[in-house]
Design an enzyme around this catalytic site. Structure first.
Site, PDB file in Angstrom:
ATOM      1  N   GLU A   8      -2.477   0.682  -8.500  1.00  0.00           N
ATOM      2  CA  GLU A   8      -3.855   0.259  -8.256  1.00  0.00           C
ATOM      3  C   GLU A   8      -4.660   1.338  -7.531  1.00  0.00           C
ATOM      4  O   GLU A   8      -4.175   1.944  -6.574  1.00  0.00           O
ATOM      5  CB  GLU A   8      -3.820  -1.029  -7.428  1.00  0.00           C
ATOM      6  CG  GLU A   8      -5.173  -1.636  -7.131  1.00  0.00           C
ATOM      7  CD  GLU A   8      -5.024  -2.987  -6.450  1.00  0.00           C
ATOM      8  OE1 GLU A   8      -5.930  -3.351  -5.678  1.00  0.00           O
ATOM      9  OE2 GLU A   8      -4.007  -3.678  -6.680  1.00  0.00           O
ATOM     10  N   LYS A  14       0.825  -1.199   0.000  1.00  0.00           N
ATOM     11  CA  LYS A  14       0.000   0.000   0.000  1.00  0.00           C
ATOM     12  C   LYS A  14       0.868   1.262   0.000  1.00  0.00           C
ATOM     13  O   LYS A  14       1.949   1.303   0.604  1.00  0.00           O
ATOM     14  CB  LYS A  14      -0.893   0.028   1.250  1.00  0.00           C
ATOM     15  CG  LYS A  14      -1.771  -1.194   1.420  1.00  0.00           C
ATOM     16  CD  LYS A  14      -2.824  -1.287   0.354  1.00  0.00           C
ATOM     17  CE  LYS A  14      -3.790  -2.432   0.628  1.00  0.00           C
ATOM     18  NZ  LYS A  14      -4.825  -2.580  -0.402  1.00  0.00           N
ATOM     19  N   HIS A  67      -9.991  -9.891  -7.071  1.00  0.00           N
ATOM     20  CA  HIS A  67      -9.602  -9.173  -5.868  1.00  0.00           C
ATOM     21  C   HIS A  67      -9.923  -9.992  -4.621  1.00  0.00           C
ATOM     22  O   HIS A  67     -11.069 -10.390  -4.392  1.00  0.00           O
ATOM     23  CB  HIS A  67     -10.341  -7.832  -5.814  1.00  0.00           C
ATOM     24  CG  HIS A  67     -10.119  -7.070  -4.552  1.00  0.00           C
ATOM     25  ND1 HIS A  67     -11.086  -6.914  -3.582  1.00  0.00           N
ATOM     26  CD2 HIS A  67      -9.032  -6.416  -4.097  1.00  0.00           C
ATOM     27  CE1 HIS A  67     -10.611  -6.187  -2.588  1.00  0.00           C
ATOM     28  NE2 HIS A  67      -9.367  -5.876  -2.873  1.00  0.00           N
TER      29      HIS A  67
END
Length: 349
Positions: free
Chosen positions: A214, A159, A290
């Site tokens: 993303e 992230k 996902h």
């Protein structure tokens, strides 16, 4: 015909919390019973909010509307989606619909496994290591990357989106150093940026050769995704927070993304997931499912274009202790394979 629908709620603590506000995942196990006594089991899922609202939809509006219907997944899905649209075309409504749709697909499979019913295109699919780790210290993040490297994952995802872009750059650089130049590195911003910040971040992170960036922007901002993709060299991935086939159609038709990532629960189940996959194939865009590897890993084995399965560390239903063995998928040597089971293979405890 469908005779009844019941719901059981489960909450599972995450061994590695996804942040101070996400210590657990919530699962609603949905069982559909036919008038001949056969049963099918599906689930709805949310990692943070909405589980009680989803359960209310399932136990009231959906149960009442579905009793007496022929258990044909596509026909039931279209009818129920129209019925529920007053409450919204996606989000809580499609998450609730997923529980029903998955149960109907479990029934459709009969004694065969889901992959065989859909059409097996490969025996295994590579797995990438993934972490909800923006709140990790740099030391914790580096240690996680080291675990992925030791496990032999061909790709990993971390992230980004801290207030200081320089801190994101330092963290990505540290992970790249650990995993080396040959391991694919994906970067996930979870919709934290506007177009200006996303463009700056993409240019700053490009030297680390990201396989994709993303959710750099709000998932439904199609125009901004088009502009971002036009102005940077990093591939753009989007889809985990897109809830309808129409949303994916708009992104693909506009040329807004290089990869789509539908979440099988958020889009409403296997029925719309397959429609999205066929739509993406028409644009020659790969589908990377996902999360939820216990189910999405099975779907990956039947997808028309090559893909990877996402394995968030210690967060599969099997890892959370929600499933009884044998598990529906096995991951060995960074490869996912489906087990020999009937239906979806999800044996809930």
């Amino acid at each position: 015909m469908i005779r009844d629908l019941t719901v059981r709620a489960r909450t599972a603590a995450l061994p590695r919390p996804w942040g101070p506000d996400v210590p657990a995942n919530h699962v609603l196990v949905v069982e559909v019973t036919l008038d001949d006594g056969r049963t099918g089991t599906g689930f709805s899922w949310t990692p943070q909010i909405g589980a009680r609202a989803v359960r209310a939809l399932l136990e009231h509006e959906i149960r009442q509307a579905v009793i007496g219907l022929d258990p044909h997944p596509e026909v039931v899905w279209d009818r129920l989606w129209r019925h529920l649209r007053e409450a919204g075309p996606g989000g809580v409504t499609t998450i609730a619909l997923a529980g029903l749709d998955l149960a109907l697909w479990d029934l459709r499979c009969g004694e065969r496994g889901l992959v065989e019913v859909l059409g097996r295109r490969r025996d295994s699919v590579p797995v990438y290591g993934s972490g909800v780790n923006l709140h990790y210290s740099l030391e914790e993040l580096v240690a996680q990357a080291g675990r992925w490297k030791a496990a032999g994952y061909p790709a990993v995802k971390i992230k980004v989106g801290r207030p200081d872009l320089g801190e994101d750059v330092d963290r990505v650089a540290a992970v790249r150093e650990v995993i080396g130049p040959r391991t694919l590195l994906m970067i996930d911003a979870n919709q934290r940026w506007d177009l200006h910040r996303a463009r700056r971040a993409a240019h700053a992170l490009a030297p680390f050769d990201p396989h994709w960036l993303e959710e750099p922007l709000p998932a439904d901002d199609v125009a901004a995704h088009v502009e971002l993709r036009r102005s940077v060299d990093v591939p753009i991935a989007v889809g985990e927070n897109v809830y309808t086939v129409y949303g994916f159609r708009d992104l693909l038709a506009a040329g807004a993304c290089d990869v789509v990532q539908p979440n099988v629960v958020r889009v409403g189940g296997i029925t719309p997931f397959l429609r999205i996959a066929e739509l993406a194939r028409a644009y020659d865009v790969p589908v990377y499912p996902h999360l939820l590897p216990d189910l999405s890993g099975q779907l990956a084995l039947a997808l028309p274009l090559p893909c990877l399965a996402e394995e968030v560390e210690d967060a599969s239903f099997a890892a959370l202790g929600l499933l009884a063995e044998p598990y529906p998928v096995q991951i060995r040597g960074a490869e996912l394979r489906a087990g020999a089971h009937r239906g979806l293979g999800l044996r809930w405890k």
